[in-house]
Structures are given as structure tokens and as C-alpha cells.
Enzyme design. Structure first.
Site, PDB file in Angstrom:
ATOM      1  N   SER A   1     -10.904  -6.455  -9.443  1.00 49.46           N
ATOM      2  CA  SER A   1     -12.145  -6.181  -9.546  1.00 49.46           C
ATOM      3  C   SER A   1     -12.485  -5.022 -10.716  1.00 49.46           C
ATOM      4  O   SER A   1     -11.837  -4.173 -11.046  1.00 49.46           O
ATOM      5  CB  SER A   1     -12.856  -5.577  -8.380  1.00 49.46           C
TER       6      SER A   1
ATOM      7  N   GLY B   1      -4.925  -2.354  -9.411  1.00 48.09           N
ATOM      8  CA  GLY B   1      -3.705  -3.481  -9.653  1.00 48.09           C
ATOM      9  C   GLY B   1      -2.938  -3.561  -8.499  1.00 48.09           C
ATOM     10  O   GLY B   1      -1.760  -2.946  -8.550  1.00 48.09           O
ATOM     11  N   TYR B   2      -3.341  -4.166  -7.449  1.00 47.93           N
ATOM     12  CA  TYR B   2      -2.698  -4.311  -5.987  1.00 47.93           C
ATOM     13  C   TYR B   2      -2.150  -5.813  -5.967  1.00 47.93           C
ATOM     14  O   TYR B   2      -0.915  -6.058  -5.846  1.00 47.93           O
ATOM     15  CB  TYR B   2      -3.233  -3.744  -4.927  1.00 47.93           C
ATOM     16  N   SER B   3      -2.988  -6.759  -5.685  1.00 45.20           N
ATOM     17  CA  SER B   3      -2.758  -8.015  -5.120  1.00 45.20           C
ATOM     18  C   SER B   3      -2.186  -8.733  -6.409  1.00 45.20           C
ATOM     19  O   SER B   3      -2.252  -8.510  -7.600  1.00 45.20           O
ATOM     20  CB  SER B   3      -3.972  -8.812  -4.786  1.00 45.20           C
TER      21      SER B   3
ATOM     22  N   GLU C   1     -11.031   5.773   2.628  1.00 48.44           N
ATOM     23  CA  GLU C   1     -12.217   4.683   2.609  1.00 48.44           C
ATOM     24  C   GLU C   1     -12.766   4.587   4.087  1.00 48.44           C
ATOM     25  O   GLU C   1     -12.130   3.481   4.672  1.00 48.44           O
ATOM     26  CB  GLU C   1     -11.868   3.366   2.134  1.00 48.44           C
TER      27      GLU C   1
END
Lengths: 386, 379
Positions: free
Chosen positions: A155, A121-123, A239
Site C-alpha cells: 500500500s 514490503g511484506y507480502s 497495532e
């Protein structure tokens, strides 16, 4: 320059190859159960979380061993090491670096076993590329945080059990990056509503997530209050490697070349068309550039030099390639490219139509191409910040 | 696994850069490029003393016995300085003799080439295109060897050269090519300089009017030159790519500095994304070309029979992207970038020179498609 592996590295590579010979299910037999069984065996070898320290259950693999493992798996188009994609990619590394002992024991084994899905839950609707401007409110009340606000482009939220969430615990800050806190939140907590968003390819992979007086125990905070930005940046830094991605890209290009053999253009096989040949060669060249750029970055890593913003180079090349693949395939299909899945006359039952509409998932997710260019311009070339 | 340079190679790079920064700044480049010879004999002599001219040649002939990876380091730095010199030409002539010549021929020519006292060049093109098969210069068999009649165009550093490695066709019917070493003073050989757009890269037309070539000057058995020529073209493509990478990096640095200093709309223009983004794209192209070029050089050293695909990938990217990069460099500077006095055009012209040299993007793309298909089906 030396592209050879050391004897120890070679024997590790042989071990991986032998494992794959024995355990990798053939392509057409990879149903859910077969993949799960394969992943269980990979886990037994401690190759899941291979880079993580052994004391938390990781494999303690060296940088080079990780590269070899990833490369051999990618060469054989093996399933992912675990189904807990985000847990393995950044939530786990974040917890290992910033988590309490209790959090490590609670979450790391489950992530390694891919027991359940994590989401991120970032954006927010008003905070995309400018993530640090996020507003999702969070107040400490007693020993609970109370969260109110909205996340978007989350996502897998509809299938996830846990979410790594960025919230604003302080609004009165000089630098917007301060005042952000990272929480680990159970998705079925009362007050959370998940609403899937259908993408332009027709799939719902991401979702909107609404928070209405959602109460999160204080012990689920990852890192200190106000430290959330740092937690996120360092977790995402894991990443990186792009060498193994090259195998997937190479496979896609090989498939496009096959398509060019079967499709006609002006009464001749499309593969004879000089313009299309040039496009195929351009893609081949960029894939190889990615591979070799990745090798240069890896060499830096092996020498113990930190990797900086130059890894944005391969993110940009990858973005170009992902978009180009779909477009190139549709041009090869010509008039038939307008048909979709389910139509008898549609080549490969709409595979390339899907590819050509699905790239944003790969291209926008980790920072748009324009953001990658800003990163290079500011952090590598030293141009003034916007 | 190590895709990086050794300490010695890094030292070599630092040494070349220091030498060229001191002895060949851009005002010197301009001066030298406008002289009739187009390069500085004095600088050439010192480069030869430092071992850079004979870098690839065997030690027993006065060379340094090093490889293409080392040479790429030198060429990147030469490119960064836009050094006008016949370095690539003489290296290729030396490589032709080292690869194709017998021991007598090597002893006869290589020591002078290594010492820089004689300069060599490759004379293979006769018009557009770089395919060895396009060679039509005729060699009529004589009692002692061949009599060459015809002409070569676009011969790099023709005015400076003492030795020409010439591709010719032993008889009209034959598709077999030969390479011969022809000295500049051979009767019947005439050199006429071309007018080059890039003044730092002089070229010439070489006429052969019944030039007698002895059998002892032919490299390898007559008719065996096609494969050697193709190898030399691959070497040339790698060398040019290395120089172009260095030049592009200098052009990017020039433009980044300008973008930091030039103020418009009350801000350095480098703050604007319309300026930042093309600069970031240049960086991506330069680093990617560099990776491809290093790998091609490594293969030329370690496994030359497998190098062609890697060479084409490197040169194709350089030919495709660097002219565009040069245009962006000029454009991002605005009016000043368009002047003769400012240096931006020197880089643009270098990129335009490099575009067709040893194969343009289309030629290499076509080869990539063919070779990549073969490589994929071999797996």
C-alpha cells in the site's frame, strides 16, 4: 467494575477536549492546509507518537492517556494524528525497539513530523497469509545487501519515500521464520520499480514492487540478520486497540439508518422493513460488543497482563461489520444499488457502491478472517497447528 | 477504568466452581433432572447457606446485599455446570419484592427467600411472547383485594415454587398491570408441570380458579406493575444470558477436547480448519456475549433506568448465536454427539431453552432499533 476516569485522567480528557474545541477545523473546512495545520498543533503537544518514550521525541503517555486521546479524537471524527500512517503505526515502534541509535535519530523525528510516507514490503506473490515463506533474495556483498525479487499488495508504495522490507538472507534453514532479515530501503533506489495495482473499487492504493539488484547499505538493516521475523511480529503487535474504531463504525451505521429513512421498500420507508431493522440491530449489537471487548482487553493491559491472541476477536467482528455495511446499504437502496458514481439516479453518488467494493483493504490487510480464526483456534483454544 | 472483576468476585467464582464441580457433575445433573422435583433440595439448601440464593437481597433480610455483577459470576458457573435449580426464578421473585414491596411485605417474604426455605418464581407469560401488555389474567376487585381467574404458562420452576409473583390485569378495560405474591397453597391455585425439552429447566402451567388475593399481597399501588414487570424481565434476560454464557463455554471446552483427541485421516481432527474455524467462531460469540452481559449487569446495579438497551444487546446475541453453537457442538462430534449418553445434547437443549426466555433475538433486536435511535437523537 468501574467505568469512571480518575481525576488526573479526567483533567487530561478535558485538556484534549479543549484543544479540539479550539483547533479542530469544522468538517467542511478540512482542506489539505487546514488538516496539516491541525496535525502540526497536535505534534506540538507531543500527542503524535504519544506512547513512545520521551527520549526519542514521543509523548511518554500512559496506556490510559493514549486511550483517552484516541477516543476523544475519534468521537469528534478528527483527522489522523499524522499522515505518516505506517511510520506511526509500526515502523516507528519497530525502530524504537530494534533500531540503532543512528537509525533512531535519522528516522524517528521525520516519522513524528510525518515528513514523508512509509510503505511496507511484506507480502509476495507466493507468500500472503503464509508470510514466513517469503523468498525475496538478499545477499551481503561487502557492506551492501543486494536484493532481488518481488513484493505485492504494498500500500502507498507509489507515494512512499521509505519502505520497511522483509527479505530472505538465508535459504538453508530448518524453520522458515529464521533466515528473514528486515531492511529499511529508500524507494527511489536504482533497481526498484513500482507498478500500481487498481483494486476492484477502481482505485490504485497498493502496488507491485520489483527489486532488480537493489543495493542497500548494511547500516539500513533493522535488527540483526536473521531476526527479521521477530522485528515484524513485535512491531505489528503495537497495532491493537480497537475501542476508538468503534466511533467510526457507529457513524457509518448512523448513516445507514439515515439512508433507510430516505429509501423506499415496497412503497414504505426502508427503515420500517422488519428484515432490515433486524440487520441494523445486529450491526449495532456487534459494534457494542467490540467496544466492550476492547474495554476488557484494555483492563487486562492496565493490570499489566500481556494481550494475547484474543484481540483477533475484534478483528473478526470488524471484518464482519465492514462487509455487512456495504451489503446492508445496497439492500436498502434496492434496484438503484446497481447504479454507480456519476449517475444522477444513484443514491448518495455511489458512496455505498464504493464502500461495498472497498472493504478488502480493511478486512484482508492485517490477516484475513480465516487467519484470525486460526490464531484463535491455535493460540487460545490450543488446537494443533496446521 | 476497570471492566473486570474484583478479587472478591474472582474468589466467589472459584468457590462456586469448586462447589459445583464437586457436588454437581454431569452424571448428577442427569439424575437430578429426572426426579419429579427436577432439582436437589439438599444442594439448594447448601447453596442458600453459602449465600448465593439471597445474594441480591438486603442484609437486614438475611441476604448478602450484593449486586447483579456478583450474581452474574454465580450464574455463569451455574450455567457451566448445567445446574438444575430454581436459582434464577427465586432471585427474580426476591427482586420483585425488594423493588416493588413495602417494608412489611419485604419482612414477610424476603428472609425465607434469602434462606432458601421458600422458593419463588415469576408467573407472567400466558402463551407466546413476553410483553407485559400481553397479560390478560383478570383480577376482579373484591372487598379485600382481587379475585384472580385465568392461567399462566411457561412458569419457570412452577413445581418447586412456594411463592408466585403473578402479573394480572386489575380490570378488563384497564391497561394497568399489577403484581401480586400468591402462595402455592392459596385455594384455587393449581400447578401442572409442562413437558420440557430441556429436562434441567422444568416449567409449569399455573391455573387460577377464583384465587383470592389480599391487597396486602399486591406489590406497589395497584396498576403500577407494568414498569416493575419490565424491569424484572430485563433482570431475567440478563440472568439467562449469564447462564447461557457459562453453558456455552463448557460446551466449547467439551468440543475442543474432543477435537484434540479424536483422530481421523491420521490426525487429530482439531488440526483441520473445517473444525478449527467453527470453534474459533464459538469463542468469538461467547466472549462477545460475555462482554455485553457484564455491562448489562453493571448497569442494572448502577443505572437501571439506562439498562434496557444493554440488556437487549446481550440477550439478542445469546439468543441469536447460542442455538447455532449448540448445533455445531453436536455436529463436530459426529455420531457420538447425537447420542443420549453423550453430553453434547444437554448443552444444545439448554441453548434452545434460553432462546425465547425473556425475549428472543427478534424481540430484542426490535427493541435495540427503537432504543438506539432514541439514544442517538438524545446526543
Amino acid at each position: 467494575m468501574d467505568f469512571n476516569l480518575s481525576p488526573e485522567e479526567e483533567s487530561f480528557r478535558d485538556e484534549v477536549r479543549a484543544f479540539l474545541d479550539e483547533n479542530l477545523p469544522p468538517k467542511d473546512e478540512r482542506d489539505f492546509a487546514a488538516v496539516a495545520e491541525f496535525q502540526r498543533k497536535v505534534r506540538e503537544r507531543r500527542w503524535v507518537g504519544f506512547s513512545w518514550p520521551e527520549e526519542v521525541g514521543g509523548g511518554g503517555g500512559s496506556v490510559m492517556q493514549q486511550v483517552i486521546l484516541k477516543e476523544e479524537m475519534a468521537k469528534r471524527n478528527a483527522p489522523s494524528l499524522g499522515s505518516c500512517f505506517m511510520g506511526l503505526a509500526w515502523v516507528g515502534p519497530g525502530i524504537i525497539e530494534y533500531g540503532t541509535e543512528e537509525q533512531k535519530q535519522r528516522f524517528i523525528p521525520d516519522i513524528l513530523d510525518s515528513k514523508y510516507q512509509w510503505c511496507t514490503g511484506y507480502s509476495e506473490p507466493d507468500s500472503g497469509s503464509d508470510l514466513a515463506s517469503l523468498k525475496c533474495r538478499c545477499e551481503l556483498q561487502g557492506d551492501e545487501y543486494v536484493v532481488n525479487g518481488q513484493k505485492i499488495w504494498t500500500s502507498l508504495a507509489m507515494w512512499a519515500k521509505w519502505m520497511i522490507l522483509l527479505v530472505r538472507t538465508e535459504t538453508d534453514v530448518e524453520v522458515k521464520h529464521d533466515g528473514i532479515t528486515c531492511l529499511l530501503v529508500e524507494v527511489d533506489t536504482p533497481g526498484i520499480t513500482v507498478r500500481p495495482i487498481k483494486n476492484m473499487a477502481g482505485n490504485a492504493i497498493f502496488a507491485e514492487v520489483f527489486f532488480d539488484d537493489v543495493r542497500v547499505p548494511v547500516e539500513n538493516r533493522l535488527g540483526e540478520e536473521g531476526q527479521g521475523w521477530r522485528v515484524t511480529v513485535s512491531a505489528l503487535a503495537h497495532e491493537r486497540s480497537s475501542i476508538s474504531e468503534v466511533y467510526g463504525l457507529t457513524r457509518t451505521l448512523a448513516r445507514i439508518r439515515e439512508l433507510a429513512k430516505t429509501c423506499q421498500r415496497g412503497g414504505r420507508p426502508a427503515e420500517e422493513d422488519p428484515h432490515l431493522r433486524r440487520r441494523i440491530a445486529q450491526a449495532d449489537m456487534r459494534i457494542e460488543a467490540m467496544r466492550l471487548n476492547g474495554m476488557r482487553f484494555l483492563t487486562k493491559q492496565l493490570k499489566g497482563e500481556p494481550l494475547g491472541a484474543e484481540t483477533s476477536i475484534n478483528k473478526l467482528l470488524r471484518a464482519q461489520l465492514e462487509i455487512e455495511f456495504g451489503e446492508l446499504a445496497l439492500e436498502i437502496e434496492g434496484s438503484l444499488s446497481v447504479l454507480g458514481k456519476g449517475d444522477e439516479a444513484c443514491p448518495e453518488d455511489g458512496h455505498w457502491q464504493h464502500v461495498s467494493l472497498n472493504w478488502p483493504e480493511l478486512v484482508i490487510g492485517g490477516g484475513t478472517p480465516n487467519i484470525q480464526k486460526n490464531i484463535i483456534a491455535e493460540r487460545v483454544l490450543g488446537l494443533p497447528k496446521d | 477504568m476497570n471492566f473486570g472483576f474484583t478479587e472478591e468476585q474472582e474468589l466467589l467464582r472459584a468457590e462456586v466452581r469448586k462447589f459445583l464441580d464437586r457436588n454437581c457433575p454431569l452424571d448428577e445433573v442427569r439424575k437430578v433432572a429426572e426426579t419429579p422435583e427436577g432439582f436437589s433440595r439438599q444442594l439448594w439448601g447448601r447453596m442458600a447457606e453459602l449465600g448465593w440464593v439471597g445474594l441480591l437481597l438486603p442484609e437486614k433480610h438475611g441476604g448478602a446485599g450484593l449486586g447483579w455483577v456478583d450474581l452474574v459470576v454465580v450464574l455463569e458457573e451455574a450455567g457451566r455446570s448445567l445446574l438444575p435449580s430454581p436459582l434464577i426464578s427465586s432471585v427474580l421473585a426476591g427482586a420483585a419484592i425488594a423493588l416493588g414491596g413495602d417494608s412489611e411485605q419485604q419482612s414477610r417474604w424476603l428472609p425465607d427467600l434469602a434462606a432458601g426455605t421458600r422458593i419463588g418464581t415469576l408467573a407472567f407469560q400466558e402463551g407466546d411472547g413476553i410483553d407485559p401488555a400481553q397479560t390478560s389474567l383478570a383480577g376482579v376487585t373484591t372487598d379485600v383485594g382481587f379475585r384472580l381467574t385465568g392461567e399462566k404458562l411457561l412458569v419457570a420452576d412452577a413445581s418447586a415454587a412456594d411463592l408466585f409473583v403473578v402479573a394480572f390485569r386489575a380490570s378488563e378495560a384497564s391497561d394497568a398491570l399489577s403484581l401480586a405474591v400468591v402462595p402455592r397453597d392459596a385455594p384455587g391455585l393449581g400447578v401442572e408441570p409442562h413437558i420440557s425439552v430441556d429436562l434441567t429447566k422444568p416449567m409449569g402451567r399455573v391455573r387460577f380458579d377464583a384465587v383470592e388475593v389480599s391487597g396486602a399481597d399486591v406489590l406497589g399501588p395497584p396498576g403500577s406493575g407494568g414498569e416493575l414487570l419490565q424491569r424484572l424481565i430485563d433482570c431475567g434476560a440478563t440472568a439467562v444470558t449469564a447462564e447461557l454464557v457459562g453453558a456455552a463455554e463448557a460446551a466449547l471446552a467439551l468440543t475442543v477436547n474432543y477435537a484434540k483427541e479424536r483422530v481421523q485421516f491420521d490426525s487429530p481432527i482439531g488440526r483441520f480448519q473445517s473444525v478449527k474455524h467453527p470453534l474459533a467462531e464459538m469463542y468469538v460469540d461467547i466472549e462477545s456475549t460475555r462482554s455485553l452481559c457484564y455491562y448489562a449487569a453493571w448497569l442494572l446495579d448502577e443505572n437501571p433506568s439506562e439498562a434496557a438497551l444493554a440488556v437487549s444487546r446481550a440477550k439478542a446475541l445469546a439468543s441469536e448465536r447460542f442455538p447455532k453453537l449448540g448445533i455445531d457442538v453436536v455436529q463436530l462430534h459426529g455420531g457420538i454427539g447425537f447420542t443420549w449418553e453423550y453430553d453434547a445434547h444437554l448443552y444444545l437443549k439448554r441453548a434452545k431453552w434460553g432462546r425465547p426466555a425473556f425475549g428472543d433475538a427478534d424481540w430484542h433486536f426490535e427493541r435495540i432499533v427503537r432504543l438506539a435511535a432514541a439514544a442517538a437523537s438524545a446526543v
